[in-house]
Design a protein around this motif. Structure first.
Motif, PDB file in Angstrom:
ATOM      1  N   PHE A  31     -49.058 -17.518   7.682  1.00 21.22           N
ATOM      2  CA  PHE A  31     -49.680 -16.259   7.244  1.00 21.22           C
ATOM      3  C   PHE A  31     -49.956 -16.326   5.748  1.00 21.22           C
ATOM      4  O   PHE A  31     -49.117 -16.791   4.978  1.00 21.22           O
ATOM      5  CB  PHE A  31     -48.757 -15.074   7.548  1.00 21.22           C
ATOM      6  N   GLY A  61     -46.523 -10.132   8.041  1.00 24.29           N
ATOM      7  CA  GLY A  61     -47.262 -10.735   9.152  1.00 24.29           C
ATOM      8  C   GLY A  61     -46.319 -11.451  10.105  1.00 24.29           C
ATOM      9  O   GLY A  61     -46.363 -11.249  11.329  1.00 24.29           O
ATOM     10  N   ALA A 104     -51.602 -10.244  11.981  1.00 25.30           N
ATOM     11  CA  ALA A 104     -52.388 -10.428  10.756  1.00 25.30           C
ATOM     12  C   ALA A 104     -53.294  -9.225  10.524  1.00 25.30           C
ATOM     13  O   ALA A 104     -53.381  -8.698   9.408  1.00 25.30           O
ATOM     14  CB  ALA A 104     -53.203 -11.714  10.872  1.00 25.30           C
ATOM     15  N   VAL A 151     -54.065 -15.419   9.346  1.00 25.93           N
ATOM     16  CA  VAL A 151     -53.151 -16.365   9.984  1.00 25.93           C
ATOM     17  C   VAL A 151     -53.919 -17.552  10.553  1.00 25.93           C
ATOM     18  O   VAL A 151     -55.077 -17.411  10.969  1.00 25.93           O
ATOM     19  CB  VAL A 151     -52.322 -15.666  11.106  1.00 25.93           C
TER      20      VAL A 151
END
Ligand SMILES: [Zn+2]
Length: 477
Positions: free
Chosen positions: A210, A230, A298, A305
């Motif tokens: 992420f 994330g 994300a 991501v």
């Protein structure tokens, strides 16, 4: 005169049958025990990580070369992988030899915890025995073929990096190195002697990375987007998903990177996920859902991501035709008997295991009865091999009964006489099974029919679950 000729012919046949009798293989392996024990002990001391088994692979190759095998090394773009061949023509029988060790399990051959080197590598899965035992089997079969002029080819595959994200064999299968092989035999250290056919879980592991935006966590939080958020959002969704997958599914993760310090909004975070399932189709289905959780995480956290599949393995397809032959030979060889000193070692080391119900020490001397449909809740890259060639394996009691794999206790057993005895049981069983196949190659046909049926018919095309990525040669660096 006629009866004299018949007598001569009969004696000649009798001599031939005796000369080809694989029982001589057992005797030869007993005679050579010290040599292969020494090799196993040396590899145990080196305890080299996956794809970095440089000294180990050289030692195995050197011994094979001395025996007259032809060696092809660096196969499938893996420097430590090799195939050693002896003989020519069909049938072609392959034997697998693993060799990598595990991080953090360094241990002396003692029944109490004593690391050789703090956080060092140790042979906690017994691949030192796997490598040296398979070498012993291949050499014994070769000597037997040579002195009896047996037709066919014996191959020993040096297969690196079985552990973790290594998946060495998936790249060997992808490169086609098993294409001409009729049967593959293998074994694995364990705490019992069994040749029953059992499956393993298909497996896939990936790193999800992420990316966010760094900012002062107190003075300007509105300007930051946390990559760790994330990861946490993804993990939360996956943990909810656990309720809606089949019972045998396994999902594990570790957060590998979560930021540097808490007063900076983390702009990078990484989580590694492993999914396991009894079938490749089931695995792929859950995998797609896993990737969706990463995308949703994300989106919800204002981060981005991407993911990199590190490796993927097929479930193992048992082959009953070959497994029954292996069982017959394991019963012929029998389990292992402890000396008084070994019994004392066993009693002491069993006290260090966190379980109250352990199988008896005497069970190391027994062979488990043949049983069907076993499933081990672990995974192996032997799975990939078993989808392209009829494959059979066995486990032997190299570990004191009750000792689990991937433990310091297993490392201790793998470096002392109990482990070496178990290794010789495997070497004998594999060598006898290979000899049986060379003497009666007609067994390959039903074994192949069984494989095709298990794969779901003729349309199967092998596709590595690792995709087209290169072998992760630096995964242990
Ligand atoms: Zn292993």
């Amino acid at each position: 005169m006629k009866s004299f000729l018949i007598l001569i012919a009969f004696s000649f046949c009798f001599f031939l049958v005796n000369a080809q009798d694989p029982a001589v293989i057992i005797k030869k392996l007993d005679d050579d025990k010290a040599r292969f024990t020494e090799i196993a002990a040396t590899i145990w001391k080196w305890a080299e990580p996956g794809y970095l088994e440089n000294k180990t692979t050289a030692l195995l190759q050197e011994n094979l070369k001395k025996e007259g095998f032809t060696i092809e090394t660096g196969i499938a773009g893996i420097p430590t992988a090799f195939v050693a061949s002896y003989g020519s023509g069909k049938p072609v029988i392959g034997i697998l030899a693993e060799m990598d060790a595990l991080p953090g399990l360094s241990q002396q051959p003692t029944p109490d915890r004593n690391a050789v080197e703090e956080n060092g590598y140790g042979h906690g899965c017994g691949h030192n025995l796997f490598g040296a035992g398979s070498l012993a089997a291949a050499v014994a079969v070769k000597n037997w073929m040579e002195s009896n002029k047996i037709k066919g080819t014996i191959k020993l595959y040096g297969t690196p990096a079985e552990e973790g994200a290594g998946g060495g064999k998936t790249y060997l299968v992808r490169a086609g190195v098993f294409n001409e092989v009729d049967a593959v035999l293998h074994w694995h250290p364990g705490d019992n002697n069994s040749a029953s056919p059992s499956s393993t879980l298909a497996y896939k592991v990936a790193n999800f990375r992420f990316k966010g935006i760094a900012a002062h966590a107190a003075a300007a939080p509105e300007k930051g987007r946390s990559a760790l958020d994330g990861v946490e959002a993804m993990n939360f969704m996956v943990n909810l998903m656990r309720e809606h997958v089949s019972q045998e599914t396994r999902i594990h993760y570790v957060i590998k990177k979560g930021g540097v310090t808490s007063n900076i909004v983390p702009d990078f975070a990484e989580v590694e996920f492993t999914i396991r399932h009894p079938s490749v189709a089931g695995l792929n289905d859950i995998w797609d859902r896993l990737v969706k959780t990463s995308e949703a995480a994300a989106m919800g956290t204002g981060t981005t991501v991407s993911h990199e599949v590190m490796t993927g393995l097929y479930n193992t397809l048992p082959n009953e035709t070959l497994a029954k032959l292996m069982q017959k030979n394991l019963e012929k060889v029998g389990g292992i008997q402890y000396t008084n000193e070994e019994t004392l070692f066993a009693e002491q080391i069993r006290k260090t295991v966190a379980s109250t119900s352990l199988p008896s020490i005497a069970s190391a001397g027994e062979v488990k009865p043949y049983a069907l449909n076993g499933l081990t809740s672990a995974s192996t890259d032997v799975g990939d091999v078993s989808w392209v060639v009829p494959t059979a394996g066995l486990s032997t009691a190299t570990w004191v009964p009750g000792i689990p794999a991937h433990s310091w206790q297993a490392v201790a057993c793998d470096g002392m006489s109990i482990g070496f005895k178990g290794m010789m049981v495997a070497a004998k069983t594999i060598a006898l099974t290979a000899a049986d196949i060379f003497l009666k190659p007609q067994i390959i046909e039903p074994a192949t029919v069984e494989l095709k049926k298990a794969r779901g018919g003729d349309g199967f095309v092998y596709k590595s679950l690792a995709g087209d990525r290169k072998p992760p040669l630096d995964y242990r660096k």
